[in-house]
Design a protein around this motif. Sequence first.
Motif, PDB file in Angstrom:
ATOM      1  N   TYR A   1       8.431  -5.089   8.609  1.00 29.77           N
ATOM      2  CA  TYR A   1       7.186  -4.994   9.380  1.00 29.77           C
ATOM      3  C   TYR A   1       6.391  -3.753   8.974  1.00 29.77           C
ATOM      4  O   TYR A   1       5.170  -3.816   8.810  1.00 29.77           O
ATOM      5  N   ASP A   2       7.083  -2.630   8.818  1.00 27.49           N
ATOM      6  CA  ASP A   2       6.399  -1.382   8.458  1.00 27.49           C
ATOM      7  C   ASP A   2       5.708  -1.496   7.101  1.00 27.49           C
ATOM      8  O   ASP A   2       4.576  -1.040   6.936  1.00 27.49           O
ATOM      9  N   ALA A   3       6.386  -2.098   6.144  1.00 28.32           N
ATOM     10  CA  ALA A   3       5.797  -2.258   4.812  1.00 28.32           C
ATOM     11  C   ALA A   3       4.590  -3.196   4.857  1.00 28.32           C
ATOM     12  O   ALA A   3       3.568  -2.932   4.213  1.00 28.32           O
ATOM     13  N   ILE A   4       4.698  -4.273   5.622  1.00 29.90           N
ATOM     14  CA  ILE A   4       3.567  -5.203   5.748  1.00 29.90           C
ATOM     15  C   ILE A   4       2.391  -4.501   6.417  1.00 29.90           C
ATOM     16  O   ILE A   4       1.251  -4.611   5.965  1.00 29.90           O
ATOM     17  N   ASP A   5       2.667  -3.761   7.484  1.00 26.02           N
ATOM     18  CA  ASP A   5       1.601  -3.042   8.192  1.00 26.02           C
ATOM     19  C   ASP A   5       0.932  -2.001   7.301  1.00 26.02           C
ATOM     20  O   ASP A   5      -0.265  -1.752   7.423  1.00 26.02           O
ATOM     21  N   ALA A   6       1.706  -1.399   6.405  1.00 28.86           N
ATOM     22  CA  ALA A   6       1.163  -0.383   5.504  1.00 28.86           C
ATOM     23  C   ALA A   6       0.420  -1.006   4.322  1.00 28.86           C
ATOM     24  O   ALA A   6      -0.181  -0.297   3.523  1.00 28.86           O
ATOM     25  N   GLY A   7       0.478  -2.331   4.207  1.00 28.39           N
ATOM     26  CA  GLY A   7      -0.201  -3.005   3.105  1.00 28.39           C
ATOM     27  C   GLY A   7       0.590  -2.991   1.814  1.00 28.39           C
ATOM     28  O   GLY A   7       0.048  -3.250   0.744  1.00 28.39           O
TER      29      GLY A   7
ATOM     30  N   ALA B   1       2.987  -4.934   0.085  1.00 31.56           N
ATOM     31  CA  ALA B   1       3.659  -6.236   0.032  1.00 31.56           C
ATOM     32  C   ALA B   1       4.906  -6.205  -0.848  1.00 31.56           C
ATOM     33  O   ALA B   1       5.917  -6.829  -0.519  1.00 31.56           O
ATOM     34  N   LYS B   2       4.843  -5.470  -1.937  1.00 33.74           N
ATOM     35  CA  LYS B   2       5.997  -5.398  -2.839  1.00 33.74           C
ATOM     36  C   LYS B   2       7.206  -4.800  -2.122  1.00 33.74           C
ATOM     37  O   LYS B   2       8.324  -5.315  -2.221  1.00 33.74           O
ATOM     38  N   LYS B   3       6.982  -3.736  -1.376  1.00 34.20           N
ATOM     39  CA  LYS B   3       8.057  -3.094  -0.617  1.00 34.20           C
ATOM     40  C   LYS B   3       8.571  -4.039   0.471  1.00 34.20           C
ATOM     41  O   LYS B   3       9.776  -4.109   0.723  1.00 34.20           O
ATOM     42  N   ALA B   4       7.669  -4.784   1.100  1.00 38.67           N
ATOM     43  CA  ALA B   4       8.078  -5.731   2.139  1.00 38.67           C
ATOM     44  C   ALA B   4       8.987  -6.813   1.562  1.00 38.67           C
ATOM     45  O   ALA B   4       9.989  -7.183   2.182  1.00 38.67           O
ATOM     46  N   VAL B   5       8.658  -7.296   0.374  1.00 39.87           N
ATOM     47  CA  VAL B   5       9.501  -8.307  -0.277  1.00 39.87           C
ATOM     48  C   VAL B   5      10.874  -7.713  -0.591  1.00 39.87           C
ATOM     49  O   VAL B   5      11.906  -8.355  -0.369  1.00 39.87           O
ATOM     50  N   GLN B   6      10.895  -6.483  -1.079  1.00 41.19           N
ATOM     51  CA  GLN B   6      12.171  -5.830  -1.386  1.00 41.19           C
ATOM     52  C   GLN B   6      13.020  -5.663  -0.128  1.00 41.19           C
ATOM     53  O   GLN B   6      14.230  -5.923  -0.149  1.00 41.19           O
TER      54      GLN B   6
ATOM     55  N   SER C   1       0.342 -10.776  -1.365  1.00 40.10           N
ATOM     56  CA  SER C   1       0.301 -10.265  -2.740  1.00 40.10           C
ATOM     57  C   SER C   1      -0.166 -11.348  -3.714  1.00 40.10           C
ATOM     58  O   SER C   1       0.088 -11.262  -4.909  1.00 40.10           O
ATOM     59  N   ASP C   2      -0.850 -12.354  -3.182  1.00 40.38           N
ATOM     60  CA  ASP C   2      -1.455 -13.442  -3.965  1.00 40.38           C
ATOM     61  C   ASP C   2      -0.444 -14.324  -4.689  1.00 40.38           C
ATOM     62  O   ASP C   2      -0.768 -14.948  -5.687  1.00 40.38           O
ATOM     63  N   LYS C   3       0.756 -14.390  -4.186  1.00 38.54           N
ATOM     64  CA  LYS C   3       1.766 -15.302  -4.726  1.00 38.54           C
ATOM     65  C   LYS C   3       1.901 -16.461  -3.738  1.00 38.54           C
ATOM     66  O   LYS C   3       2.928 -16.655  -3.098  1.00 38.54           O
ATOM     67  N   LEU C   4       0.806 -17.220  -3.635  1.00 35.18           N
ATOM     68  CA  LEU C   4       0.711 -18.271  -2.623  1.00 35.18           C
ATOM     69  C   LEU C   4       1.775 -19.348  -2.794  1.00 35.18           C
ATOM     70  O   LEU C   4       2.368 -19.803  -1.814  1.00 35.18           O
TER      71      LEU C   4
END
Length: 97
Positions: A17-23, A25-30, A56-59
């Motif tokens: 959630y924190d990574a998504i909120d910070a924008g 996306a790569k960290k959120a996936v990790q 991150s545009d990987k629809l």
Amino acid sequence: MSKADQLIMERRLRPIYDAIDAGNAKKAVQEADKVLKKHPITTCAKVLKALALIRSDKLAEGFEIINSLDVPGAQFDDGTLQAFVHCFKEFPRKIMM
């Protein structure tokens, strides 16, 4: 799920959630991959990973995850449903860009 189990799961999902909120996306996936490695059936982590991929545009990858979870009659908790909603909100925006 007991209250203690919910708190533990929230703690595990917090970095995503924190990574998504910070924008980030790569960290959120990790972070989602870390959670899913230890707890592969965590639906909320899967949906949050899909959201990060969509942002991150990987629809295609994101909606592949969403479609795999789209099972008739499945029961989801509130956090998972909220993440689903965000995924579906993001999708039209990405198509129009």
